[in-house]
Enzyme design. Sequence first.
Site, short mmCIF file in Angstrom:
data_model
loop_
_atom_site.label_atom_id
_atom_site.label_comp_id
_atom_site.label_asym_id
_atom_site.label_seq_id
_atom_site.Cartn_x
_atom_site.Cartn_y
_atom_site.Cartn_z
N GLY A 85 1.05 -1.21 0.02
CA GLY A 85 0.02 0.00 0.03
C GLY A 85 0.91 1.34 0.11
N THR B 188 -6.20 -3.14 -1.78
CA THR B 188 -5.94 -1.51 -2.10
C THR B 188 -4.33 -1.14 -2.66
OG1 THR B 188 -5.68 -0.93 0.07
CG2 THR B 188 -7.84 -0.38 -0.77
N TYR C 3 -14.35 1.07 10.39
CA TYR C 3 -12.96 1.37 10.48
C TYR C 3 -12.37 2.00 11.88
CZ TYR C 3 -8.58 3.74 9.25
OH TYR C 3 -7.38 4.26 8.98
N THR D 154 -1.92 11.52 6.35
CA THR D 154 -0.59 11.39 5.46
C THR D 154 -0.77 11.34 4.12
OG1 THR D 154 -0.16 10.06 7.50
CG2 THR D 154 1.39 10.08 5.53
P1 NAD Z 1 -3.49 1.69 1.90
O1 NAD Z 1 -4.98 1.27 1.41
O2 NAD Z 1 -2.69 2.37 0.58
O3 NAD Z 1 -2.59 0.37 2.22
C1 NAD Z 1 -3.27 -0.60 2.81
C2 NAD Z 1 -2.67 -2.08 2.41
O4 NAD Z 1 -3.30 -3.41 3.08
C3 NAD Z 1 -2.99 -2.30 1.03
O5 NAD Z 1 -1.77 -2.60 0.26
C4 NAD Z 1 -4.08 -3.41 0.79
O6 NAD Z 1 -3.92 -4.30 -0.17
C5 NAD Z 1 -3.72 -4.21 2.36
N1 NAD Z 1 -4.94 -4.72 2.87
C6 NAD Z 1 -6.02 -4.33 2.97
N2 NAD Z 1 -6.86 -5.22 3.65
C7 NAD Z 1 -5.88 -6.53 3.72
C8 NAD Z 1 -6.17 -7.91 4.13
N3 NAD Z 1 -7.17 -8.20 4.58
N4 NAD Z 1 -4.89 -8.93 4.25
C9 NAD Z 1 -3.91 -8.40 3.71
N5 NAD Z 1 -3.74 -6.86 3.23
C10 NAD Z 1 -4.71 -6.19 3.19
O7 NAD Z 1 -3.60 2.50 3.06
P2 NAD Z 1 -2.48 3.34 3.53
O8 NAD Z 1 -2.62 4.78 3.68
O9 NAD Z 1 -0.92 2.91 3.17
O10 NAD Z 1 -2.65 2.81 5.17
C11 NAD Z 1 -1.79 1.90 5.76
C12 NAD Z 1 -2.07 1.86 7.21
O11 NAD Z 1 -2.16 3.20 7.97
C13 NAD Z 1 -3.61 1.45 7.46
O12 NAD Z 1 -3.56 0.53 8.79
C14 NAD Z 1 -4.21 2.69 7.85
O13 NAD Z 1 -5.58 2.52 8.73
C15 NAD Z 1 -3.33 3.55 8.52
N6 NAD Z 1 -3.60 4.79 8.47
C16 NAD Z 1 -3.26 5.60 7.45
C17 NAD Z 1 -3.29 7.06 7.47
C18 NAD Z 1 -3.16 7.62 6.17
O14 NAD Z 1 -3.44 8.96 6.03
N7 NAD Z 1 -2.75 7.17 4.93
C19 NAD Z 1 -4.07 7.53 8.34
C20 NAD Z 1 -4.14 6.70 9.55
C21 NAD Z 1 -4.05 5.47 9.58
#
Ligand code: NAD
Length: 469
Positions: free
Chosen positions: A138, A163, A271, A301
């Site tokens: 991700g 995703t 969520y 982020t």
């Molecule tokens: P993203 O959607 O780009 O990445 C999430 C990744 O998890 C993806 O590669 C997806 O394929 C994988 N995934 C989802 N469900 C899955 C499952 N059941 N089994 C295996 N893989 C799975 O999101 P991101 O922005 O990179 O976020 C990463 C983490 O950081 C998440 O846990 C999110 O909750 C947390 N987070 C992100 C933000 C932000 O602003 N980006 C803010 C708060 C928290």
Amino acid sequence: MLLAGVMIGYVVLPNFSTSGTTRITNVNEWISKNTAPVSVPVSVSVPADTNINMNANANANSNGNVNVNVNSPSGGIRRSLQDDNNEIDNDAAQKRVMEQYQILSSQSLPTATTPYILKTPKLPDSQRKKILVTGGAGFVGSHLVDKLMQEGHDVTVLDNFFTGQKKNIEHWMHHPNFSLMVHDVTEPITLEVDQIYHLACPASPPHYQYNPVKTIKTSTMGTINMLGLAKRVKARMLLTSTSEIYGDPKEHPQKETYWGNVNTVGPRSCYDEGKRVAETMMYSYKNQNNVEVRVARIFNTFGPRMHPNDGRVVSNFIIQALQNKPLTIYGDGMNTRSFQYVSDLVDGLHALMNGDYDMPVNLGNPEEFTVGDFANKIKTLTESESEIVYLEKSQDDPSQRKPAIEVAKEHIGWEPQVHVDDGLKSAIKYFQSVLDADGEIIPTGPGASKPKGGESGTVNAGASARIEE
Ligand code: NAD
Ligand code: UDP
């Protein structure tokens, strides 16, 4: 009877520069400048009575094996030829092959989406950790993987590509320190690891609302599975929790001590409540089973490798502005968010994982904007002629958000380094390159939408293509 004939094959052996990180703007041009053709005489045996016109091509693979393919238009004969001991300087060839292998083992390959060489040191066994990154394909995960690989660790990415995108990690695919497991965290798994960064979970509101049951399962069953693994192999585990656990906050800015204001039955609750119970699980395993835990509460982020159509405000506004389409504000634009650049987050996650502090830590940039002001900032930075349109407010949309980061400063020595404008400039450059490659993008709206994981623009088979419970 066989006849032996001599043929020249051209073997392109890479001749990489090894000093520092090299920025590459045109991969093909770079390859042509940095590779040298080498003439290697090889012998080929063909049946004496075969009258064929031979075309030959030769190449060296990353293991240093030299393959020569001989094609005959008539019979389709294809032979992989051995180096001829009589014709080749074996020692010199062997040495060159080993040199190339060493180079390929210590750096990433430049790709169209990551046109850099990322260098990896060789760590002694005592320092090299086996690190699992769930959700590593991700947006955030792939940048974290870059940091861990560049430190010389053995990194395994576990991702179901719900995703995530393969192109986010493709530059590591050949590297001996890197492994990819296409796996869903809701299913148990057995691995030997020292650290687990548990990121797997869709993060954008339209994506996590698309299949709320799956989102809950990912946060609950997925986190239980990873905690079970951490307990079994005595690994330290970091959960990427979120500012969403504060809900629509009554306290501003939000400190780690604030318990939050979350609707348990709204569209965001799959969520928010999923992450809240994931945090509870982390501390239950710590207290009951002595699992070493770390919890990062991440605030909004942004940066390169965000999915261009994930529906978050940064990707939506930039893509709309670059296409001179209307910027869509949900509500009156007076709600606020604080935005951090992805490299700051990655540094914070790393510091938290490797420090001693084990209570939740906010990771975010306290620079706060109203969504309306942010829209205007994007318009200015992109020099866009887009108009701004106001759509219906999303249900339960938090009205304000800003991290208090004193805990991070005091306990892990971290604070953001990248100014929002500088980060936005690099994100804009990234999204422009995506538009150049993919053509028009119609941004996802506020409602639940089907994630388009895997390669951009295609719905990935499996988990993302159907609603599964
Ligand atoms: P993203 O959607 O780009 O990445 C999430 C990744 O998890 C993806 O590669 C997806 O394929 C994988 N995934 C989802 N469900 C899955 C499952 N059941 N089994 C295996 N893989 C799975 O999101 P991101 O922005 O990179 O976020 C990463 C983490 O950081 C998440 O846990 C999110 O909750 C947390 N987070 C992100 C933000 C932000 O602003 N980006 C803010 C708060 C928290
Ligand atoms: N938002 C908006 N227009 C968009 C996308 C988002 O006005 O095209 C708003 C959204 O309503 C929220 C803020 O921008 O108030 C941040 O939304 P995002 O989806 O990025 O993340 P959130 O912080 O809500 O998880």
